[in-house]
Design a protein around this motif. Structure first.
Motif, PDB file in Angstrom:
ATOM      1  N   THR A  37       6.770   9.030  11.338  1.00  0.00           N
ATOM      2  CA  THR A  37       6.083   9.987  10.472  1.00  0.00           C
ATOM      3  C   THR A  37       5.745   9.377   9.116  1.00  0.00           C
ATOM      4  OG1 THR A  37       8.194  10.858   9.661  1.00  0.00           O
ATOM      5  CG2 THR A  37       7.187  11.977  11.565  1.00  0.00           C
ATOM      6  N   HIS A  38       6.166   8.150   8.871  1.00  0.00           N
ATOM      7  CA  HIS A  38       5.893   7.501   7.591  1.00  0.00           C
ATOM      8  C   HIS A  38       5.147   6.185   7.806  1.00  0.00           C
ATOM      9  CE1 HIS A  38       9.199   4.960   8.872  1.00  0.00           C
ATOM     10  NE2 HIS A  38       8.789   4.084   7.973  1.00  0.00           N
ATOM     11  N   ASP A  39       4.464   5.757   6.738  1.00  0.00           N
ATOM     12  CA  ASP A  39       3.739   4.485   6.772  1.00  0.00           C
ATOM     13  C   ASP A  39       3.707   3.920   5.356  1.00  0.00           C
ATOM     14  OD1 ASP A  39       1.965   2.371   6.942  1.00  0.00           O
ATOM     15  OD2 ASP A  39       0.302   3.548   7.737  1.00  0.00           O
ATOM     16  N   TYR A  40       4.361   2.790   5.155  1.00  0.00           N
ATOM     17  CA  TYR A  40       4.391   2.161   3.838  1.00  0.00           C
ATOM     18  C   TYR A  40       3.398   1.009   3.708  1.00  0.00           C
ATOM     19  CZ  TYR A  40       8.182   4.993   2.108  1.00  0.00           C
ATOM     20  OH  TYR A  40       8.924   6.057   1.657  1.00  0.00           O
ATOM     21  N   SER A  41       2.495   0.876   4.654  1.00  0.00           N
ATOM     22  CA  SER A  41       1.500  -0.189   4.549  1.00  0.00           C
ATOM     23  C   SER A  41       0.536   0.055   3.380  1.00  0.00           C
ATOM     24  CB  SER A  41       0.716  -0.332   5.857  1.00  0.00           C
ATOM     25  OG  SER A  41      -0.023   0.839   6.144  1.00  0.00           O
ATOM     26  N   TYR A  42       0.453   1.270   2.903  1.00  0.00           N
ATOM     27  CA  TYR A  42      -0.411   1.603   1.765  1.00  0.00           C
ATOM     28  C   TYR A  42      -0.055   0.755   0.541  1.00  0.00           C
ATOM     29  CZ  TYR A  42      -2.847   4.455  -1.730  1.00  0.00           C
ATOM     30  OH  TYR A  42      -3.654   4.890  -2.744  1.00  0.00           O
ATOM     31  N   THR A  43       1.246   0.539   0.317  1.00  0.00           N
ATOM     32  CA  THR A  43       1.699  -0.294  -0.798  1.00  0.00           C
ATOM     33  C   THR A  43       1.136  -1.704  -0.667  1.00  0.00           C
ATOM     34  OG1 THR A  43       3.722   0.996  -1.040  1.00  0.00           O
ATOM     35  CG2 THR A  43       3.733  -1.205  -2.000  1.00  0.00           C
ATOM     36  N   THR A  44       1.163  -2.256   0.527  1.00  0.00           N
ATOM     37  CA  THR A  44       0.619  -3.592   0.771  1.00  0.00           C
ATOM     38  C   THR A  44      -0.864  -3.635   0.432  1.00  0.00           C
ATOM     39  OG1 THR A  44       2.271  -3.952   2.492  1.00  0.00           O
ATOM     40  CG2 THR A  44       0.337  -5.396   2.509  1.00  0.00           C
ATOM     41  N   ALA A  45      -1.595  -2.589   0.832  1.00  0.00           N
ATOM     42  CA  ALA A  45      -3.035  -2.533   0.542  1.00  0.00           C
ATOM     43  C   ALA A  45      -3.291  -2.437  -0.963  1.00  0.00           C
ATOM     44  CB  ALA A  45      -3.656  -1.346   1.270  1.00  0.00           C
ATOM     45  N   LEU A  46      -2.493  -1.646  -1.662  1.00  0.00           N
ATOM     46  CA  LEU A  46      -2.651  -1.533  -3.120  1.00  0.00           C
ATOM     47  C   LEU A  46      -2.424  -2.874  -3.806  1.00  0.00           C
ATOM     48  CD1 LEU A  46      -0.843   1.876  -3.819  1.00  0.00           C
ATOM     49  CD2 LEU A  46      -3.289   1.395  -4.104  1.00  0.00           C
ATOM     50  N   ILE A  47      -1.379  -3.586  -3.404  1.00  0.00           N
ATOM     51  CA  ILE A  47      -1.086  -4.891  -3.996  1.00  0.00           C
ATOM     52  C   ILE A  47      -2.230  -5.861  -3.724  1.00  0.00           C
ATOM     53  CG2 ILE A  47       0.467  -6.890  -3.883  1.00  0.00           C
ATOM     54  CD1 ILE A  47       2.756  -4.814  -3.353  1.00  0.00           C
ATOM     55  N   ALA A  48      -2.742  -5.857  -2.498  1.00  0.00           N
ATOM     56  CA  ALA A  48      -3.857  -6.741  -2.139  1.00  0.00           C
ATOM     57  C   ALA A  48      -5.101  -6.430  -2.966  1.00  0.00           C
ATOM     58  CB  ALA A  48      -4.168  -6.614  -0.653  1.00  0.00           C
ATOM     59  N   ALA A  49      -5.280  -5.159  -3.344  1.00  0.00           N
ATOM     60  CA  ALA A  49      -6.440  -4.744  -4.140  1.00  0.00           C
ATOM     61  C   ALA A  49      -6.201  -4.936  -5.639  1.00  0.00           C
ATOM     62  CB  ALA A  49      -6.764  -3.281  -3.834  1.00  0.00           C
ATOM     63  N   GLY A  50      -5.059  -5.552  -6.001  1.00  0.00           N
ATOM     64  CA  GLY A  50      -4.763  -5.781  -7.408  1.00  0.00           C
ATOM     65  C   GLY A  50      -4.282  -4.544  -8.133  1.00  0.00           C
ATOM     66  N   LYS A  51      -3.771  -3.552  -7.409  1.00  0.00           N
ATOM     67  CA  LYS A  51      -3.305  -2.286  -7.998  1.00  0.00           C
ATOM     68  C   LYS A  51      -1.824  -2.072  -7.693  1.00  0.00           C
ATOM     69  CE  LYS A  51      -7.820  -0.278  -7.070  1.00  0.00           C
ATOM     70  NZ  LYS A  51      -8.547   0.753  -6.316  1.00  0.00           N
ATOM     71  N   LYS A  52      -1.012  -3.076  -8.001  1.00  0.00           N
ATOM     72  CA  LYS A  52       0.403  -3.026  -7.654  1.00  0.00           C
ATOM     73  C   LYS A  52       1.076  -1.810  -8.291  1.00  0.00           C
ATOM     74  CE  LYS A  52       4.671  -5.599  -7.601  1.00  0.00           C
ATOM     75  NZ  LYS A  52       5.400  -6.772  -8.006  1.00  0.00           N
ATOM     76  N   PRO A  53       1.663  -0.930  -7.461  1.00  0.00           N
ATOM     77  CA  PRO A  53       2.356   0.247  -7.998  1.00  0.00           C
ATOM     78  C   PRO A  53       3.738  -0.143  -8.530  1.00  0.00           C
ATOM     79  CG  PRO A  53       2.487   0.242  -5.609  1.00  0.00           C
ATOM     80  CD  PRO A  53       1.621  -0.931  -6.003  1.00  0.00           C
ATOM     81  N   ALA A  54       4.316   0.724  -9.330  1.00  0.00           N
ATOM     82  CA  ALA A  54       5.641   0.473  -9.885  1.00  0.00           C
ATOM     83  C   ALA A  54       6.717   0.496  -8.801  1.00  0.00           C
ATOM     84  CB  ALA A  54       5.957   1.512 -10.959  1.00  0.00           C
ATOM     85  N   THR A  55       6.461   1.211  -7.742  1.00  0.00           N
ATOM     86  CA  THR A  55       7.402   1.308  -6.627  1.00  0.00           C
ATOM     87  C   THR A  55       6.604   1.461  -5.335  1.00  0.00           C
ATOM     88  OG1 THR A  55       9.358   2.460  -5.777  1.00  0.00           O
ATOM     89  CG2 THR A  55       7.652   3.827  -6.778  1.00  0.00           C
ATOM     90  N   ASP A  56       7.287   1.390  -4.213  1.00  0.00           N
ATOM     91  CA  ASP A  56       6.591   1.567  -2.928  1.00  0.00           C
ATOM     92  C   ASP A  56       6.051   2.977  -2.804  1.00  0.00           C
ATOM     93  OD1 ASP A  56       7.088  -1.023  -2.082  1.00  0.00           O
ATOM     94  OD2 ASP A  56       8.943  -0.496  -1.065  1.00  0.00           O
TER      95      ASP A  56
END
Length: 179
Positions: A80-99
């Motif tokens: 029911t969860h997917d944390y691949s979004y964090t990977t995509a954000l980092i790749a787009a240069g938009k690293k979040p403060a947390t996952d």
């Protein structure tokens, strides 16, 4: 909150393993007790699943709805969860403060068979009267009366055509289950 979830999941898995011993003796009794256990731990059951293998894995119990006469084979995973979004954000240069994760419900309809080693992804809605082939990776909306297979799973047949082909086969080795 995390401790409570840990205790709940640990309790669930311990009870599931004890109940799971019944699969060697009486699979119907196993499912009767397992269905009660699922309800106690937050699963939404629309009826009674027919069989869920002890090795099936469920991510977030209260985000999963299971239908009447569902069969889940060995090693099926419901995510029911997917944390691949964090990977995509980092790749787009938009690293979040947390996952950052995406969390979506899973709904499985009535009279569904899910083959061994399949993965049901977040947000999946499987209709009624569906067969999911072994090893499939399923996401999105699967229409009623479908046979799906593959990675990603796609509709490969209508279940009524599947039934007709199976019935018409000359070398049909049917196994008739006990009542």
């Amino acid at each position: 909150m995390k401790l409570g979830r840990f205790v709940s999941k640990s309790s669930f898995h311990l009870q599931k393993n004890v109940i799971g011993l019944l699969t060697l003796i009486d699979s119907r009794l196993y499912m009767k007790l397992y269905n009660k256990l699922l309800r106690r731990h937050g699963f939404k059951l629309n009826g009674s699943p027919r069989f869920i293998a002890k090795s099936a894995r469920f991510d977030d119990f209260n985000r999963i709805t299971l239908g009447e006469r569902l069969v889940v084979s060995m090693n099926v995973h419901f995510l029911t969860h997917d944390y691949s979004y964090t990977t995509a954000l980092i790749a787009a240069g938009k690293k979040p403060a947390t996952d950052i994760g995406i969390l979506r419900d899973i709904t499985i309809g009535d009279n569904v068979f899910i083959g061994m080693n399949s993965i049901i992804l977040p947000g999946t809605n499987i209709g009624n009267n569906v067969i999911v082939g072994a090893g499939s990776v399923v996401r999105g909306k699967i229409p009623d009366f479908s046979v799906v297979a593959g990675n990603p799973a796609i509709v490969i047949s209508n279940i009524l055509d599947f039934e007709k082909k199976a019935t018409d086969r000359k070398d049909n080795d049917l196994i008739i289950d006990k009542k």
